[in-house]
Design a protein around this motif. Structure first.
Motif, PDB file in Angstrom:
ATOM      1  N   LEU A 266       0.849  -1.200   0.000  1.00  9.01           N
ATOM      2  CA  LEU A 266       0.000   0.000   0.000  1.00  9.01           C
ATOM      3  C   LEU A 266       0.877   1.240   0.000  1.00  9.01           C
ATOM      4  O   LEU A 266       1.977   1.242   0.561  1.00  9.01           O
ATOM      5  N   HIS A 267       0.348   2.304  -0.578  1.00  8.45           N
ATOM      6  CA  HIS A 267       0.983   3.621  -0.508  1.00  8.45           C
ATOM      7  C   HIS A 267       0.141   4.512   0.395  1.00  8.45           C
ATOM      8  O   HIS A 267      -1.091   4.558   0.262  1.00  8.45           O
ATOM      9  N   LEU A 268       0.785   5.203   1.335  1.00 11.70           N
ATOM     10  CA  LEU A 268       0.085   6.096   2.266  1.00 11.70           C
ATOM     11  C   LEU A 268       0.395   7.552   1.938  1.00 11.70           C
ATOM     12  O   LEU A 268       1.546   7.904   1.665  1.00 11.70           O
ATOM     13  N   CYS A 269      -0.634   8.378   1.993  1.00 15.31           N
ATOM     14  CA  CYS A 269      -0.468   9.814   1.747  1.00 15.31           C
ATOM     15  C   CYS A 269      -1.280  10.574   2.802  1.00 15.31           C
ATOM     16  O   CYS A 269      -2.390  11.040   2.532  1.00 15.31           O
ATOM     17  N   PRO A 270      -0.734  10.709   4.027  1.00 14.65           N
ATOM     18  CA  PRO A 270      -1.490  11.367   5.105  1.00 14.65           C
ATOM     19  C   PRO A 270      -1.351  12.882   5.133  1.00 14.65           C
ATOM     20  O   PRO A 270      -1.652  13.519   6.138  1.00 14.65           O
ATOM     21  N   SER A 271      -0.926  13.481   4.029  1.00 17.07           N
ATOM     22  CA  SER A 271      -0.655  14.921   3.953  1.00 17.07           C
ATOM     23  C   SER A 271      -1.881  15.755   4.305  1.00 17.07           C
ATOM     24  O   SER A 271      -3.029  15.352   4.075  1.00 17.07           O
ATOM     25  N   VAL A 272      -1.626  16.941   4.870  1.00 17.52           N
ATOM     26  CA  VAL A 272      -2.700  17.907   5.141  1.00 17.52           C
ATOM     27  C   VAL A 272      -3.375  18.335   3.849  1.00 17.52           C
ATOM     28  O   VAL A 272      -4.600  18.429   3.770  1.00 17.52           O
ATOM     29  N   LYS A 273      -2.578  18.589   2.803  1.00 13.75           N
ATOM     30  CA  LYS A 273      -3.153  19.077   1.540  1.00 13.75           C
ATOM     31  C   LYS A 273      -2.192  18.780   0.399  1.00 13.75           C
ATOM     32  O   LYS A 273      -0.990  18.952   0.530  1.00 13.75           O
ATOM     33  N   GLU A 274      -2.744  18.341  -0.712  1.00 12.40           N
ATOM     34  CA  GLU A 274      -1.989  18.130  -1.938  1.00 12.40           C
ATOM     35  C   GLU A 274      -2.784  18.716  -3.099  1.00 12.40           C
ATOM     36  O   GLU A 274      -4.019  18.637  -3.111  1.00 12.40           O
ATOM     37  N   TYR A 293      -6.397  11.220   3.046  1.00 11.20           N
ATOM     38  CA  TYR A 293      -7.515  11.899   3.716  1.00 11.20           C
ATOM     39  C   TYR A 293      -8.409  12.590   2.692  1.00 11.20           C
ATOM     40  O   TYR A 293      -7.921  13.294   1.800  1.00 11.20           O
ATOM     41  N   ARG A 294      -9.704  12.407   2.874  1.00  9.84           N
ATOM     42  CA  ARG A 294     -10.672  12.961   1.941  1.00  9.84           C
ATOM     43  C   ARG A 294     -10.583  14.486   1.854  1.00  9.84           C
ATOM     44  O   ARG A 294     -10.795  15.083   0.799  1.00  9.84           O
ATOM     45  N   ALA A 295     -10.240  15.133   2.972  1.00  7.83           N
ATOM     46  CA  ALA A 295     -10.211  16.594   3.019  1.00  7.83           C
ATOM     47  C   ALA A 295      -8.897  17.190   2.535  1.00  7.83           C
ATOM     48  O   ALA A 295      -8.694  18.404   2.641  1.00  7.83           O
ATOM     49  N   ALA A 296      -7.997  16.360   1.998  1.00  9.09           N
ATOM     50  CA  ALA A 296      -6.645  16.835   1.662  1.00  9.09           C
ATOM     51  C   ALA A 296      -6.515  17.313   0.228  1.00  9.09           C
ATOM     52  O   ALA A 296      -5.483  17.132  -0.413  1.00  9.09           O
ATOM     53  N   GLY A 297      -7.551  17.947  -0.302  1.00 10.30           N
ATOM     54  CA  GLY A 297      -7.441  18.583  -1.609  1.00 10.30           C
ATOM     55  C   GLY A 297      -7.543  17.619  -2.764  1.00 10.30           C
ATOM     56  O   GLY A 297      -8.415  16.749  -2.823  1.00 10.30           O
ATOM     57  N   GLY A 309      -8.192   3.194  -4.513  1.00 10.28           N
ATOM     58  CA  GLY A 309      -7.681   3.409  -3.169  1.00 10.28           C
ATOM     59  C   GLY A 309      -8.812   3.822  -2.263  1.00 10.28           C
ATOM     60  O   GLY A 309      -9.996   3.749  -2.643  1.00 10.28           O
ATOM     61  N   LEU A 310      -8.466   4.295  -1.062  1.00  2.00           N
ATOM     62  CA  LEU A 310      -9.480   4.651  -0.075  1.00  2.00           C
ATOM     63  C   LEU A 310      -9.183   6.020   0.535  1.00  2.00           C
ATOM     64  O   LEU A 310      -8.015   6.371   0.748  1.00  2.00           O
ATOM     65  N   LEU A 311     -10.247   6.755   0.835  1.00  2.00           N
ATOM     66  CA  LEU A 311     -10.140   8.071   1.464  1.00  2.00           C
ATOM     67  C   LEU A 311     -10.720   7.994   2.868  1.00  2.00           C
ATOM     68  O   LEU A 311     -11.811   7.457   3.072  1.00  2.00           O
ATOM     69  N   ALA A 312      -9.984   8.548   3.825  1.00  3.34           N
ATOM     70  CA  ALA A 312     -10.378   8.484   5.233  1.00  3.34           C
ATOM     71  C   ALA A 312     -10.850   9.843   5.724  1.00  3.34           C
ATOM     72  O   ALA A 312     -10.459  10.891   5.196  1.00  3.34           O
ATOM     73  N   THR A 313     -11.671   9.814   6.776  1.00  6.70           N
ATOM     74  CA  THR A 313     -12.203  11.059   7.338  1.00  6.70           C
ATOM     75  C   THR A 313     -11.350  11.592   8.486  1.00  6.70           C
ATOM     76  O   THR A 313     -11.305  12.799   8.709  1.00  6.70           O
ATOM     77  N   ASP A 314     -10.701  10.711   9.242  1.00  6.50           N
ATOM     78  CA  ASP A 314      -9.849  11.120  10.366  1.00  6.50           C
ATOM     79  C   ASP A 314      -8.807  10.027  10.587  1.00  6.50           C
ATOM     80  O   ASP A 314      -8.760   9.035   9.842  1.00  6.50           O
ATOM     81  N   PHE A 315      -7.961  10.203  11.617  1.00  8.07           N
ATOM     82  CA  PHE A 315      -6.869   9.245  11.794  1.00  8.07           C
ATOM     83  C   PHE A 315      -7.380   7.835  12.084  1.00  8.07           C
ATOM     84  O   PHE A 315      -6.858   6.856  11.529  1.00  8.07           O
ATOM     85  N   ASP A 316      -8.368   7.702  12.971  1.00 12.77           N
ATOM     86  CA  ASP A 316      -8.891   6.361  13.269  1.00 12.77           C
ATOM     87  C   ASP A 316      -9.406   5.686  12.007  1.00 12.77           C
ATOM     88  O   ASP A 316      -9.186   4.486  11.795  1.00 12.77           O
ATOM     89  N   ASP A 317     -10.090   6.459  11.170  1.00 16.60           N
ATOM     90  CA  ASP A 317     -10.600   5.907   9.916  1.00 16.60           C
ATOM     91  C   ASP A 317      -9.446   5.574   8.972  1.00 16.60           C
ATOM     92  O   ASP A 317      -9.499   4.575   8.235  1.00 16.60           O
ATOM     93  N   PHE A 318      -8.399   6.389   8.991  1.00 19.83           N
ATOM     94  CA  PHE A 318      -7.204   6.135   8.189  1.00 19.83           C
ATOM     95  C   PHE A 318      -6.626   4.763   8.536  1.00 19.83           C
ATOM     96  O   PHE A 318      -6.332   3.946   7.650  1.00 19.83           O
ATOM     97  N   VAL A 319      -6.489   4.503   9.830  1.00 20.25           N
ATOM     98  CA  VAL A 319      -5.960   3.207  10.269  1.00 20.25           C
ATOM     99  C   VAL A 319      -6.891   2.071   9.849  1.00 20.25           C
ATOM    100  O   VAL A 319      -6.437   1.010   9.387  1.00 20.25           O
ATOM    101  N   ARG A 320      -8.190   2.276   9.982  1.00 24.46           N
ATOM    102  CA  ARG A 320      -9.154   1.241   9.574  1.00 24.46           C
ATOM    103  C   ARG A 320      -9.033   0.946   8.081  1.00 24.46           C
ATOM    104  O   ARG A 320      -9.097  -0.223   7.658  1.00 24.46           O
TER     105      ARG A 320
END
Length: 369
Positions: A266-274, A293-297, A309-320
């Motif tokens: 998997l590739h992770l992209c936890p950036s605030v904004k891209e 993260y869904r809110a990251a632009g 891939g998958l978009l998460a709403t917060d950190f807990d969802d990111f881990v899930r």
């Protein structure tokens, strides 16, 4: 009409130690215009990795000034080189080119920086930066055309007061990914590629490894990239007691980068904004799904949620989301195949076509007025 003289003013170039995906976009557009006969110059900051003046792929590079003085040098270049069009690349801070340009100005915005101002400069200076970007710049450039790389950023610009009719979306292209020798690692392997700076939130990836370590005793994270946040990340991995699971590669060459991506699960992209997420598309081209993260632009476009891939709403969802993909080889395979097909739809020549049309349209409109 002869092909115009184009001046792109940008904070950095790709050879700068802090250069990244937005600089690659600018240079691909510049190179494409140069191939089509345009006289193209990029004015950017000086640094030790490249000379002050250089011709590369038909593009003239003029490197002057540092982190702040680059803005003054850019204004001087606009006044002295007499371009037919200026492309003002606003990475948060505008170049204020509208004040001195005697030609049309195209404003290129990869993404807005509301969250990043505070993360980089702190609350006080961050408020000033956000005021300039969100209030002053839209008014200063109120008669200018805008370019951006995603519909998400287009919507954000509209919310700042930029008329939708003045904004053109020109997506990133994608370089053909090199052939790799790597087979997928037998052990669960995550990869993160990007500059090591606070707003990339590499800590979230490290924290995800710590959260999942008990269930996945062989889980590893490979971090590719350099930046001034490296020491903090190393300390964070030690604090979370996962230093033996996290490899901080630093800078690697393109081939090695692609080898690391290709062998990952998997590739992770936890950036605030891209603005878009070039590495998301590179991972997709290798059949590696991404989680962001869904809110990251623009990542909400470069990732087709639930398909590539998958978009998460917060950190807990990111881990899930990460755990759900680690759990299912069939889902990873399905998303990998969809990712390869999705990545194949993007190439730089199509992007240059759209970029050239925007440049030509503003110059033509100016010549008629």
């Amino acid at each position: 009409m002869s092909c115009p003289k184009v001046l792109l003013v940008n904070w950095r170039d790709t050879r700068h130690p802090e250069g990244g995906g937005s600089e690659r976009y600018v240079e691909r557009m510049a190179e494409g215009l140069a191939r089509r006969g345009y006289d193209v110059t990029i004015q950017c900051a000086a640094h030790a990795n490249a000379p002050r003046d250089e011709m590369v792929a038909g593009v003239r590079f003029r490197r002057r000034g540092g982190r702040f003085s680059v803005y003054g040098w850019a204004l001087l270049a606009i006044m002295t080189t007499r371009p037919d069009v200026v492309v003002d690349v606003q990475n948060g801070m505008p170049f204020f080119s509208r004040l001195v340009a005697r030609c049309p100005v195209l404003v290129l915005v990869h993404h807005v920086h509301r969250e990043q101002w505070r993360a980089v400069l702190g609350p006080a200076l961050g408020r000033i930066g956000w005021f300039i970007e969100s209030w002053l710049a839209p008014r200063l450039y109120r008669k200018c055309r805008y370019l951006t790389v995603s519909e998400v950023t287009r919507a954000e610009l509209v919310r700042l007061g930029v008329a939708a009719s003045r904004i053109t979306v020109v997506h990133n292209g994608l370089d053909p990914v090199p052939r790799t020798r790597a087979a997928q690692d037998p052990d669960p392997t995550l990869v993160l590629v990007g500059r090591l700076v606070p707003h990339k939130r590499v800590e979230h990836a490290i924290d995800a490894v710590a959260r999942l370590a008990t269930r996945w005793p062989k889980l590893r994270l490979e971090v590719v990239g350099q930046g001034w946040w490296l020491r903090t990340l190393r300390e964070h991995a030690e604090l979370r007691d996962v230093q033996d699971r996290v490899t901080l590669h630093g800078w690697v060459d393109e081939q090695d980068k692609h080898e690391i991506i290709a062998r990952s699960w998997l590739h992770l992209c936890p950036s605030v904004k891209e603005g878009w997420g070039v590495v998301i598309m590179e991972a997709a081209a290798h059949g590696v799904p991404s989680v962001a993260y869904r809110a990251a632009g623009g990542v909400a476009e470069s990732i087709v949620d639930g398909t590539t891939g998958l978009l998460a709403t917060d950190f807990d969802d990111f881990v899930r989301k990460v755990e759900s993909l680690l759990d299912s080889a069939s889902l990873r395979t399905e998303m990998g195949a969809a990712g390869r097909a999705w990545a194949a739809e993007f190439d730089w020549e199509r992007s240059v076509d759209a970029f050239e049309t925007a440049v030509f349209d503003v110059v033509s409109a100016s010549s008629r007025s």
